[in-house]
Motif scaffolding. Sequence first.
Motif, PDB file in Angstrom:
ATOM      1  N   ALA A 146       1.614  -3.128   2.005  1.00 30.64           N
ATOM      2  CA  ALA A 146       1.797  -4.059   0.321  1.00 30.64           C
ATOM      3  C   ALA A 146       0.944  -4.813   0.725  1.00 30.64           C
ATOM      4  CB  ALA A 146       3.252  -4.050   0.662  1.00 30.64           C
ATOM      5  N   CYS A 201       5.285  -2.241   5.776  1.00 27.87           N
ATOM      6  CA  CYS A 201       4.579  -4.131   5.049  1.00 27.87           C
ATOM      7  C   CYS A 201       2.911  -4.545   4.875  1.00 27.87           C
ATOM      8  CB  CYS A 201       5.331  -4.898   6.123  1.00 27.87           C
ATOM      9  SG  CYS A 201       4.861  -4.986   8.548  1.00 27.87           S
ATOM     10  N   ALA A 227       2.745  -5.871  -5.535  1.00 28.80           N
ATOM     11  CA  ALA A 227       2.599  -5.056  -4.311  1.00 28.80           C
ATOM     12  C   ALA A 227       3.887  -5.633  -3.565  1.00 28.80           C
ATOM     13  CB  ALA A 227       1.738  -5.649  -3.025  1.00 28.80           C
ATOM     14  N   THR A 258       7.303  -3.956  -2.478  1.00 28.03           N
ATOM     15  CA  THR A 258       7.545  -2.055  -1.596  1.00 28.03           C
ATOM     16  C   THR A 258       9.907  -1.782  -2.503  1.00 28.03           C
ATOM     17  OG1 THR A 258       6.844  -3.386   0.731  1.00 28.03           O
ATOM     18  CG2 THR A 258       9.300  -2.091   0.096  1.00 28.03           C
ATOM     19  N   SER A 310       9.406   2.018   2.387  1.00 32.01           N
ATOM     20  CA  SER A 310       8.482   3.554   1.437  1.00 32.01           C
ATOM     21  C   SER A 310       9.081   4.747   0.903  1.00 32.01           C
ATOM     22  CB  SER A 310       7.567   3.727   2.714  1.00 32.01           C
ATOM     23  OG  SER A 310       6.172   4.431   2.422  1.00 32.01           O
ATOM     24  N   TYR A 327       8.102  -9.988   4.967  1.00 31.13           N
ATOM     25  CA  TYR A 327       8.898  -9.949   3.460  1.00 31.13           C
ATOM     26  C   TYR A 327       9.742 -10.824   3.481  1.00 31.13           C
ATOM     27  CZ  TYR A 327       7.889  -4.420   3.337  1.00 31.13           C
ATOM     28  OH  TYR A 327       7.198  -3.719   3.442  1.00 31.13           O
ATOM     29  N   LYS A 359      -3.002  -4.237  -0.087  1.00 29.61           N
ATOM     30  CA  LYS A 359      -2.443  -4.039  -2.410  1.00 29.61           C
ATOM     31  C   LYS A 359      -2.465  -5.043  -2.309  1.00 29.61           C
ATOM     32  CE  LYS A 359      -0.037  -0.945  -3.587  1.00 29.61           C
ATOM     33  NZ  LYS A 359       1.633  -0.154  -4.195  1.00 29.61           N
TER      34      LYS A 359
END
Length: 282
Positions: free
Chosen positions: A179, A176, A240, A242, A117, A218, A182
């Motif tokens: 994300a 996570c 979204a 990362t 992040s 992920y 989003k």
Amino acid sequence: MTSTRTRSARRSALAVATAGVALVALTACSSSATTPAASAASSSSGAPSATASAGTALSGKLTVFAAASLKNTFTKFGKEFEAAHPGVTVTFNFGGSDTLAASIVSGAPADVFASASLATMTTVTKASDNAAAPANFARNALEIAVVPGNPKNITSLSALAAPGTKVALCAKTVPCGAAAVKALGAANVKVTPVTYEQDVTSALTKVELKEVDAALVYRTDVLGAKGKVVGVDFPAAQQAITTYPIAPLAHGSNSAAAQAFTAFVLSAPAQQELAAAGFQAP
């Protein structure tokens, strides 16, 4: 005549000597401009280069705080770095990026921070100049993780909202989870999870243990599970993405090793290993 020739010869010799000194100085300046990061980045094949500047032997303990989603790849990197520097022992602390950042700001001993992040990295860099300027080294996208065979036939984000479907999400405060919020917002899908987990590894484990039907994790975690789960792609994942930054910590106890490890992660061969693990280029 003889005196004039002698003075001319002396002036020529002095000019040659001066030019030689200038050439040596220029060469020395050029050599000192090569940094460990530049040296590491110049390598393009084989295991990642972890070589420090010429004549420098690294030693001691190196403590790396890294996002949970980096565990598989960074554990491998740690072994490669130790092989290149036998005097260094690499210790990792994997977890949610927000938790790791809070620990660093509170004074936890660490030499390197690799976050999932940009916001949590900013938390660290702004707190009493705790870190050097960070560098982005990878990106990652979400997938829906389901058990092999996908018995619930989950093929889209909207399927996660179906009645009776048990879903695990990461807590909204961890990368996570942010994300996931989003991606779900971009797809206009509302999901009520049965659990919020503190890091992506915990969310994935819920699927592996069949405690939930699906989890948003992920892509790299799905690949790292080696068949224990199956990944389902969805379009909103691309909205979204990362980003992962890394930085040596200013108050760490092993500055030289921290800088070398950071250069190691940014090197071309390490980037190839990250790509093989499912990460996208930074």
